[in-house]
Design an enzyme around this catalytic site. Structure first.
Site, PDB file in Angstrom:
ATOM      1  N   HIS A   3      32.763  26.531  44.495  1.00 54.96           N
ATOM      2  CA  HIS A   3      33.094  26.357  45.904  1.00 54.96           C
ATOM      3  C   HIS A   3      33.978  25.138  46.111  1.00 54.96           C
ATOM      4  O   HIS A   3      34.796  25.104  47.018  1.00 54.96           O
ATOM      5  CB  HIS A   3      31.818  26.232  46.728  1.00 54.96           C
ATOM      6  N   GLU A  46      44.577  56.573  39.075  1.00 53.26           N
ATOM      7  CA  GLU A  46      44.609  55.643  37.937  1.00 53.26           C
ATOM      8  C   GLU A  46      44.297  56.337  36.612  1.00 53.26           C
ATOM      9  O   GLU A  46      44.107  55.681  35.591  1.00 53.26           O
ATOM     10  CB  GLU A  46      43.681  54.442  38.173  1.00 53.26           C
ATOM     11  N   ASP A  51      44.625  50.401  35.531  1.00 55.37           N
ATOM     12  CA  ASP A  51      43.991  51.461  34.757  1.00 55.37           C
ATOM     13  C   ASP A  51      44.980  52.550  34.376  1.00 55.37           C
ATOM     14  O   ASP A  51      44.889  53.105  33.290  1.00 55.37           O
ATOM     15  CB  ASP A  51      42.818  52.070  35.539  1.00 55.37           C
ATOM     16  N   CYS A  87      48.032  49.092  44.060  1.00 52.52           N
ATOM     17  CA  CYS A  87      47.160  47.913  44.188  1.00 52.52           C
ATOM     18  C   CYS A  87      46.844  47.249  42.852  1.00 52.52           C
ATOM     19  O   CYS A  87      46.019  46.345  42.794  1.00 52.52           O
ATOM     20  CB  CYS A  87      45.879  48.270  44.925  1.00 52.52           C
TER      21      CYS A  87
HETATM   22  C1  PEP Z   1      43.667  49.120  38.976  1.00 54.97           C
HETATM   23  O1  PEP Z   1      43.103  49.739  38.079  1.00 54.97           O
HETATM   24  O2  PEP Z   1      44.896  48.937  39.030  1.00 54.97           O
HETATM   25  C2  PEP Z   1      42.884  48.522  40.070  1.00 54.97           C
HETATM   26  C3  PEP Z   1      43.463  47.951  41.096  1.00 54.97           C
HETATM   27  O3  PEP Z   1      41.533  48.534  39.948  1.00 54.97           O
HETATM   28  P1  PEP Z   1      40.715  47.541  39.005  1.00 54.97           P
HETATM   29  O4  PEP Z   1      41.673  46.497  38.496  1.00 54.97           O
HETATM   30  O5  PEP Z   1      39.620  46.990  39.826  1.00 54.97           O
HETATM   31  O6  PEP Z   1      40.220  48.456  37.933  1.00 54.97           O
HETATM   32 MG    MG Z   2      41.082  50.406  38.322  1.00 55.34          MG
END
Ligand code: PEP
Ligand code: MG
Length: 587
Positions: free
Chosen positions: A198, A440, A464, A511
């Protein structure tokens, strides 16, 4: 000054970026030696009263620090840390245990309190999660405070420091860091601590450069030494020579101008010069990250990884616990959208109270949605909490690791069951709730036209997708050199998913880490991605880049990009076409 004490370099963990150059100020937070003595029976009640008074005084002191935080716009969100300290001081188990020891063992309050806390320490030490293990330090800070109050020691106030300094300490508590608001402290460096403490979170919120985990800095530095700390890379230089100071002053100036320039972009839209607008969202794992979501100008949360709710716990989070956290995030972000991803445990994801079976090949095993469809009790608990929270903001639910059409149908069925159950109990939820799936796994890419008709949005998880497409274990450093987001296979897959999504009238986002990588942003824009979601700090840089791009120019490049054989060839095109834009971020 002796020559050998010049230009001493140390390296720790940079937890809050920026450069500070000042005199060192050593803050003694050395552990108090704890006395142990017996209490005669007639004085037991007095001893218990003395203990309760020390607890009350500690609470009052923490309340004051909390007030300080609440009035500071940049860190007021962090006041909950102090709330949790105060809650620990109210923890009946700890208080009862201490009083019982005073009573039965007839020992002094200091010793009894320490022994009670040691019992809890053993539990923390067994936790196999860096973040939660780090929480033990919170209890240590509280222990020191109560002991100081019991022993009548006065705490050295950081807020009272009269000149510009860099604080050097063995460790600092978040309440120490909170005192740095409007103070003369320009940075700090400590022997211990980690990225998720923190104290580190607070330093970042305050914008104070900080390096932790230097192991022996308190042994090496003396008050009055000149110190340079570089919170971006964790470097510390003790008694630097004039030319080293000069070079760091230049670096400091450059960094200052760079962040100042970048921050301007937080309030702008991510719109290309010819008017193509993207949403730039934040990825978060913990509630603590919400202030940064605002500060860096995110258009919402694009990925909340809820598995962190389960990590390192002994018991599963209850439905109400899930609900409270989701409600809180949704309310704070409202009217901005929040994408909450259902549990993605298993695979390489950490220890939790949920027993995912031992598997030879966990990345290909019972992970994420597969696990949820196996443990429908857990899945429904999370879905119920999500639906209940949905009326407090703009919730979108995201399902991870979808690899088949049937999985999507099963997920929708589960959601429907929970909706019917809530409706029959008269529990309100957002009837128009949007659901999305993560793309993914290569099989999902190949059938994305079917999947697109069943959901409201796609989010491409490139971390992934790259792992499964290029057959490289994400957590194996031996093959990490093969991680290649611009690999033609990955780019062709993204193009297909975007096209299939758009044909079905749904939005497609990315993402994974790729979304914030300088070389990848123009390519993702070119491929027609609608949304990028990333760590908050990267958002202003990403917005700036998008605002320099020309969508028509990029669209015209798509076929050329997609017909390259290697990522090197793709990169060459990018350097030729937009070298000056890319170069600007090559800091
Ligand atoms: C990904 O696989 O790109 C993703 C955003 O999920 P994580 O990194 O949590 O597996
Ligand atoms: Mg993922």
């Amino acid at each position: 000054m002796q020559e050998q004490r010049k230009n001493i370099e140390m390296h720790g963990t940079g937890v809050s970026p920026g450069i500070a150059i000042e005199k060192a100020y050593i803050v003694e937070r050395t552990r108090v030696r704890i006395p142990r003595y017996n209490i005669l029976p007639p004085y037991i009640d007095d001893e218990i009263r003395r203990f309760r008074k020390a607890i009350e005084t500690s609470k009052e002191q923490l309340e004051k620090v909390r007030e300080r935080i609440l009035y500071h716009p940049d860190i007021k969100e962090q006041a909950y840390i102090l709330d949790s300290y105060i809650m620990i001081l109210q923890d009946v188990a700890i208080l009862d245990e201490t009083e019982k020891r005073i009573n039965t063992e007839r020992i002094n309050a200091e010793w009894a309190f320490q022994e009670s806390l040691n019992k809890f320490r053993e539990i923390f030490e067994r936790i196999d999660d860096e973040y939660l293990r780090g929480r033990w330090m919170d209890i240590e800070h509280i222990k020191d405070r109560v002991l100081r109050n019991l022993m009548g020691r006065i705490e050295e106030g950081i807020a009272d420091i009269k000149e510009d300094v860099i604080v050097i300490a063995h460790d600092l508590s978040p309440s120490d860091t909170a005192q740095m608001v409007h103070s003369k402290v320009k940075g700090f460096a400590t022997d211990i601590g980690g990225k998720t403490s923190h104290t580190a979170i607070m330093a970042k919120a305050l914008g104070i450069p900080a390096v932790v985990g230097l192991k022996r800095i308190t042994e090496i530095v003396k008050s009055g030494d000149t110190i340079i700390i570089d919170g971006s890379n964790g470097n510390v230089i003790i008694n630097p020579s004039d030319d080293v100071v000069d070079s760091y002053r230049k670096k400091q100036r450059k960094y200052f101008l760079y962040t100042k320039e970048l921050l301007k972009y937080r309030k702008y839209n991510a719109e290309t010069v010819d008017g193509r607008r993207l949403d730039i969202m934040a990825n978060i794992e913990m509630m603590e990250e919400i202030p940064s979501v605002y500060n860096y100008g995110a258009n919402g949360i694009g990925l909340y990884r809820t598995e962190y709710l389960y990590v390192g716990r002994k018991e599963l989070p209850s439905e109400d616990e899930h609900f409270e956290i989701y409600r809180c995030i949704l309310e704070k972000l409202n009217p901005l959208p929040v994408v909450i991803r259902t549990l993605d445990l298993g695979g390489d994801k950490f220890v939790s109270p949920v027993q995912v079976s031992d598997e030879i090949n966990p990345a290909l095993g019972l992970r994420a949605i597969r696990f949820c469809l196996k443990r429908r009790d857990l899945f429904r608990t999370q879905l119920r909490a999500l639906l209940r929270a949905s009326i407090y903001g703009k919730l979108h639910i995201l399902f991870p690791l979808i690899s088949s059409y049937n999985e999507v149908m099963e997920v929708k069925k589960e959601l429907q069951i929970v909706k019917i159950e809530l409706s029959s109990r008269g529990v309100p939820f957002d009837q128009d709730l949007k659901i999305g799936i993560m793309i993914e796994v290569p099989s999902a890419v190949m059938i994305s036209e079917f999947l697109a008709r069943e959901v409201d949005f796609f989010s491409i998880g490139t971390n992934d997708l790259i792992q499964y497409t290029l057959a490289i274990d994400r957590v194996n450093e031996q093959v990490s050199y093969l991680y290649d987001p611009l690999h033609p296979a990955i780019l062709r897959m993204i193009k297909k998913v975007v096209d299939d999504g758009h044909d079905a009238g749904i939005k497609v986002g990315v993402c994974g880490e790729m979304a914030s990588e300088t070389m990848c942003i123009p390519v993702l824009v070119a491929l027609g991605v609608d949304e990028l979601s990333m760590n908050s700090i990267s958002i202003p840089r990403c917005k700036r880049m998008i605002r320099s791009l020309n969508y028509s120019q990029l669209s015209a490049l798509v076929q050329r990009i997609l017909s390259q054989r290697t990522s090197n060839e793709v990169e060459r095109i990018l350097w030729d076409e937009m070298g000056s834009i890319l170069e600007r971020d090559w800091i």
